[in-house]
Each structure stands twice: as structure tokens, then as C-alpha cells.
Design a protein around this motif. Sequence first.
Motif, mmCIF file in Angstrom:
data_model
loop_
_atom_site.group_PDB
_atom_site.id
_atom_site.type_symbol
_atom_site.label_atom_id
_atom_site.label_comp_id
_atom_site.label_asym_id
_atom_site.label_seq_id
_atom_site.Cartn_x
_atom_site.Cartn_y
_atom_site.Cartn_z
ATOM 1 N N LEU A 299 -0.223 -0.708 -13.813
ATOM 2 C CA LEU A 299 0.503 -0.662 -15.123
ATOM 3 C C LEU A 299 1.944 -1.171 -14.738
ATOM 4 C CD1 LEU A 299 -0.500 2.611 -16.882
ATOM 5 C CD2 LEU A 299 -1.001 0.153 -17.756
ATOM 6 N N ASP A 300 2.397 -0.983 -13.262
ATOM 7 C CA ASP A 300 3.717 -1.193 -12.844
ATOM 8 C C ASP A 300 3.788 -2.300 -12.163
ATOM 9 O OD1 ASP A 300 4.957 1.145 -13.979
ATOM 10 O OD2 ASP A 300 4.716 2.162 -12.377
ATOM 11 N N GLY A 301 2.479 -3.210 -12.192
ATOM 12 C CA GLY A 301 2.500 -4.357 -11.374
ATOM 13 C C GLY A 301 2.404 -3.992 -9.824
ATOM 14 N N ASP A 302 2.405 -2.947 -9.383
ATOM 15 C CA ASP A 302 2.894 -2.582 -8.070
ATOM 16 C C ASP A 302 1.392 -2.888 -6.814
ATOM 17 O OD1 ASP A 302 3.544 -1.650 -5.515
ATOM 18 O OD2 ASP A 302 3.916 0.533 -6.033
ATOM 19 N N LEU A 303 1.232 -4.139 -6.684
ATOM 20 C CA LEU A 303 0.255 -4.604 -5.939
ATOM 21 C C LEU A 303 0.075 -3.929 -4.465
ATOM 22 C CD1 LEU A 303 -2.262 -6.497 -5.374
ATOM 23 C CD2 LEU A 303 -0.748 -8.360 -4.733
ATOM 24 N N ARG A 304 1.175 -3.754 -3.928
ATOM 25 C CA ARG A 304 1.168 -3.105 -2.603
ATOM 26 C C ARG A 304 0.477 -1.629 -2.587
ATOM 27 N NH1 ARG A 304 3.475 -2.783 2.380
ATOM 28 N NH2 ARG A 304 4.325 -4.742 2.018
ATOM 29 N N ARG A 305 0.876 -1.065 -3.762
ATOM 30 C CA ARG A 305 0.240 0.400 -3.937
ATOM 31 C C ARG A 305 -1.284 0.192 -4.399
ATOM 32 N NH1 ARG A 305 -0.932 4.498 -1.730
ATOM 33 N NH2 ARG A 305 -1.171 6.361 -3.125
ATOM 34 N N VAL A 306 -1.671 -0.653 -5.089
ATOM 35 C CA VAL A 306 -2.954 -1.045 -5.319
ATOM 36 C C VAL A 306 -3.696 -1.356 -4.036
ATOM 37 C CG1 VAL A 306 -4.632 -2.559 -6.213
ATOM 38 C CG2 VAL A 306 -2.557 -1.881 -7.646
ATOM 39 N N ILE A 307 -3.299 -2.239 -3.121
ATOM 40 C CA ILE A 307 -3.850 -2.415 -1.653
ATOM 41 C C ILE A 307 -3.791 -1.275 -0.854
ATOM 42 C CG2 ILE A 307 -3.819 -3.771 0.159
ATOM 43 C CD1 ILE A 307 -2.529 -6.053 -1.391
ATOM 44 N N GLU A 308 -2.800 -0.308 -1.017
ATOM 45 C CA GLU A 308 -3.011 0.928 -0.127
ATOM 46 C C GLU A 308 -4.225 1.723 -0.818
ATOM 47 O OE1 GLU A 308 1.842 1.193 0.663
ATOM 48 O OE2 GLU A 308 0.823 2.407 -0.716
ATOM 49 N N LEU A 309 -4.449 1.973 -2.029
ATOM 50 C CA LEU A 309 -5.384 2.753 -2.329
ATOM 51 C C LEU A 309 -6.857 2.147 -2.364
ATOM 52 C CD1 LEU A 309 -3.692 3.860 -5.598
ATOM 53 C CD2 LEU A 309 -4.478 5.386 -3.703
#
Length: 472
Positions: A299-309
Amino acid sequence: MTNPGQGGPWQPQGMPPGQPQYGQPQYGTPPQGYPQGYQQPYHQQPYGHPQQPYYQQQPPPRKSRRGLVIGLVAALVVALGGGATWFALSQTESVASGAATPTEAARNLAGSLGNGDLVGLLGSLAPAEAALFTDPIEDATGELKRLGVVKPDADPKSLSGMRLQAENLAFDEAAQEQVNDHVAITKLTGGTLEVTANLQDVPLAEDFMDAVLSRSERAELEQGPQTRTIDIAEVVRQQGEPVRIATVNVDGEWYPSLLYTIADYALLAERQAWPQQPVPAIGADSPNEAVQQLVLAALDGDLRRVIELLPPDEMAVLHDVGPVLLNAIGAEAGPSGITVTRLETETSELNGGTRATVTALELTNERKRSTFSLVREGTCYRVSVDENSDRLCADELATMLERRSDVSLPPAARQAVRNLGLGVFEQGIGVVTTEVDGEHYVSPLRTFNELGMTVLRSLQPEDIQGLIRLAE
């Protein structure tokens, strides 16, 4: 434990339309990028049609060299996407041992091909990459038997609808590229690859074949094996460079990787170097937390956190190319103003992961001071937007879908639509998570597969016939 594993295929923005995806090798179509006049015996007709020289097919203009992935590397592992060999892969009971060097790992892949051993072929790939396909295949095969798509006595171990045999493969070991401490790119320069397809070996049920194949197609199927031969040295000469096959090091042993190979060619096409530092894997404390954090990051467009998960074994390739993705999109979008104030799931174990079925979701838009919630109540869902609330149950949804279907649809097709809506609603939508070293991650490929399984479990045998007639 050092286990870079493998992840899903990465295809950056700008890749030309029609680039085949992982698990979908386009055998029978010449690799994109072959020069005008190339006369290897590829053709676009199904097996049984007269061969047509490639130079008469008006190939697209040369755009990049990434077509080699499909032309050769994906051909080496065409079993991963072929309908016939798909069943053979389901019976892999153990993972083959790795190799001492990257070149030996690539040769092991060829050795499995030379023996016509499709199960061994999958076993020669890196463990996490192979598991993505072998874990759910048994259940899927059972569903296809139940639906009458394949024969009840189909034996995956003896299936050999697609056979690939490599001979005299030559590698330029001096040109091998060491990307990092766990990824090396081998260079294939010569040899031949013979691909034989025998559609008679595909264990499709007779009723299913009668429904989907015309008389001419059945005649083609009965013609027996058809063989094509690829001269790798000629392809290398035309392309002006060796064929790149990526290998990965897992716990001190080397394995070939189709997923890393695709990423390597994608980077090469975009003139990007492999990043020296990956995006680290940072999981969550539970499957529910992993899903909640991924939803919030998306939702926040936080691609880094998406990849981390993403799982560090299955999705290692996306961790390794993550910095390139982050540079491509620029700065992070920042908070969207939407908060996940409630997310609850029911978990159930799957082969290779955990299914987290969403039972409650509440989103709050702080900027608009609005709240959306979705709560599962048995086979019903209650949807609320601020003060407005409505309740929809599975049978009501199925009836709604059936009534809104085209009135010209045959009754069997309308019943299939009803069963599909009813089954999906009753099962719910599940997100699959995996656990690595005590932390939980969201597996996109396993989630995608589970969506397909949800559809299969929703259908009845007669629904398949109804949907086939609908497509005619």
C-alpha cells in the motif's frame, strides 16, 4: 545455513512483449533475436505439419540476445513447463546432490537430459527452485485426475512425453563469470540438443481429448515422436557470444538455475551489472505478521520492504537483483495514509508452506477518515465501508454469478460458473508463507499456485466439459 536458493523470474520494465515466462517455454517458436536467414529447424506449426524454413516466417527484428534463454537454456529445462513432463516432476522424492564446480553443475543438467531422465533433470536444479514445483504437484495431479483431465492410472514416474538429449556439450571455463560468492555464469559454446516430443505419451483422458481436439489434431497426435535438433555452436556463431547458464552455490555445492539464468539475461539486455550487495531478507514473527506487513508495504509502495519479506531461498534471485529494481523505480512512494488496523488469518499446512486464509481485514484511510473492513463469517463475508454494511454468502454469490452470466451460455457452462464462485468463496483466498531460520516470509509463486489449486478444487468433472464447450 548458506542457502541462496532461487526465486521467481524477474523481467524488468522495457522487455519486449512476448518474452516467455518461467514455466512456459515456447517450444516450436524460434528464439527472439535470431538473425534474418537463420535456418535451424524451428517452425510454428504443431508437430505433424511440414517443416517450414525459419527464413520464410518473417521473424521480428533483432532486439536483444535474451532470446537465448528460451532458445537453449529454457529448452534444456523444457520439462518444467511441458504439459506432459509436468506430471513426471511430481514424483521427485529427493534432491540430487550438487557439483563441485559451476561447469560440472551445468554438465549434470545435460547428463539428466542425455538419460531422458526428466525427474533427474529437476533434481539437478537448485533445491529451493525444484521444490517450488515438486511440493504442490502431487495435489494438483490428484485434482486433474478427479476432474477427468488425465487418466486415472497415469503414472508420473513413467511419463516421457518430452525427451531432451544433449551431446558433446563444450564450455569455455576460462570465460566463466563469478558474479558474487554464490552465483557464477558458465559459458556454453558447443554441442547439440535434440528435442523429441511424443504426444501419445501424454496421459490425457480420452473424453478430455475428444472434447478439446479436432480429428486432424488427433491424427497429428497419433503420428508418433517428432524430433528437432539444435546445433549450439551455430547458435553461438550467429549470436556472437556463448550461451550463458547461471549456477548457484547452496551449502558448498553448485547447481544450475533457470531463474538466475533468466535474471542474468534480463540484466544483460538492460545493460545492468549484477549488484554487489543484495536486499537482505527480513521476515516476520508469524505467517499473519508476514502477510500484514507485506500488505502495508504494498500500500505504501515500499518495494524494499516487499523484497525483504520474500523467502531468502525461493526468492533469492529477487534479493540479489533488488538494488537494480529499487534504482529503476526511484524513491519510495512514501506512506499512503492507509493503515492496516486489523488483519486476521486462519492457517493450514500445505506441502512446503502455510496457507494463511484472510478472515478479517480492516483498512483505515487517515487522510479521508474512512474505514473499510472485510470479515469472514462461516461461508459468508461481511463488507463494511464506514457506517454501511452488507453481508454476502457463498450460495448468494454463486446464484448472482449464474444469473449475470450470458443467457446464451449452455446450462453446463452456467453451472460451472456457479460452482467456481461457490468453491472459491467457501475456501477463501489464501496467501502462502514459508518459514526459513525461524522467520516467516510470503511466497508469491506458491501463492499463485494455491490460487490455481483453489480453482481446481472448486470445479466438478462435468464443469470441465461445460467450460470447454464455452471456449469453442
